[in-house]
Design an enzyme around this catalytic site. Structure first.
Site, PDB file in Angstrom:
ATOM      1  N   ASP A  89      -3.345 -52.446  88.263  1.00  0.00           N
ATOM      2  CA  ASP A  89      -3.261 -52.683  86.690  1.00  0.00           C
ATOM      3  C   ASP A  89      -3.570 -51.260  86.010  1.00  0.00           C
ATOM      4  OD1 ASP A  89      -2.967 -55.207  87.340  1.00  0.00           O
ATOM      5  OD2 ASP A  89      -4.361 -56.186  86.009  1.00  0.00           O
ATOM      6  N   LYS A 107       0.662 -56.643  80.498  1.00  0.00           N
ATOM      7  CA  LYS A 107      -0.690 -57.383  80.250  1.00  0.00           C
ATOM      8  C   LYS A 107      -1.198 -57.020  78.950  1.00  0.00           C
ATOM      9  CE  LYS A 107      -5.396 -56.994  82.373  1.00  0.00           C
ATOM     10  NZ  LYS A 107      -5.983 -56.351  83.585  1.00  0.00           N
ATOM     11  N   LYS A 116       0.957 -60.919  82.109  1.00  0.00           N
ATOM     12  CA  LYS A 116      -0.402 -61.320  82.392  1.00  0.00           C
ATOM     13  C   LYS A 116      -1.166 -61.398  81.081  1.00  0.00           C
ATOM     14  CE  LYS A 116      -4.647 -59.736  85.274  1.00  0.00           C
ATOM     15  NZ  LYS A 116      -4.927 -58.767  86.357  1.00  0.00           N
TER      16      LYS A 116
END
Length: 227
Positions: A92, A154, A183
């Site tokens: 991430d 995200k 996400k």
């Protein structure tokens, strides 16, 4: 949505900067007990968490360029390679917010592309900090992330103000389309929060409140912050 389906979508997270090895051990045991499939810890603890979880088919993920995104691409790439060497299986990364705000879109895209390459085919998510962006910047960021070859957009780190909202998730989903990952992370604390976010279009949830979400009880979340 039943508990089992929700568990499959949760990235259980412990990124508190003062988390100790004891906290990580408790966190990993909770992960095993409750059946979460992926955890996220800071780079320093990737190897340790991987040793605790490797026999349980649980992936260890790592944040890259955390939590401000302002590191150079070279540093983010090195951090990614090191994390993978230590056992990380999901990445991430935080987008270069300064470059995005400066409209240096080629820099933003290059930054993501190089981390995607360094990820060696592992699932790569790109954090955009929705609370810090305009609606247009969110759309542009989504497009750059898709073009750069990442797998998810995200919402947030949970460390820089704001977090996942239904409106932002709906926007991100509308831009990236139905076959791309979204996400949601930051401020998701209850089962109802999680269900609303999933209905808005998220197919992954990052949270330090995973146990509370699925059981209504607290675990190591009291030792955590962010996400």
């Amino acid at each position: 949505m039943n508990q089992e389906a929700l568990i499959e979508m949760i990235d259980y997270t412990l990124l508190n900067p003062i988390a100790t090895k004891e906290h990580i051990q408790i966190f990993c045991q909770e992960t095993i007990t409750h059946g979460f499939k992926t955890v996220f810890v800071n780079p320093y603890y990737v190897s340790f968490a991987n040793q605790l979880l490797k026999d349980h088919n649980i992936k260890v993920g790592v944040p890259i360029g955390f939590s401000l995104g302002g590191a150079t691409t070279k540093v983010k790439v090195a951090e990614t390679v090191d994390a993978i060497d230590n056992g990380a299986r999901e990445i991430d990364m935080l987008i270069n917010l300064g470059a995005l705000k400066s409209k240096e879109y080629n820099v933003v895209k290059y930054d993501i592309t190089e981390v995607v390459k360094a990820s060696q085919g592992l699932v790569t998510k790109v954090i955009i900090e929705t609370a810090l962006l305009t609606q247009e910047e969110k759309k542009i960021a989504c497009s750059l992330i898709r073009e750069a070859g990442a797998d998810f957009v995200k919402t947030a780190t949970g460390f820089n103000g704001g977090g996942a909202t239904v409106e932002d998730v709906e926007l991100l989903r509308s831009v990236v389309g139905k076959d791309f990952g979204v996400k949601a992370a930051g401020g998701i604390r209850t089962y109802d929060d999680a269900i609303k976010i999933v209905k808005a279009g998220a197919n992954r949830i990052g949270t330090s409140n995973a146990i509370a979400i699925i059981t209504g009880k607290t675990g190591s979340d009291s030792n955590n912050n962010g996400y």
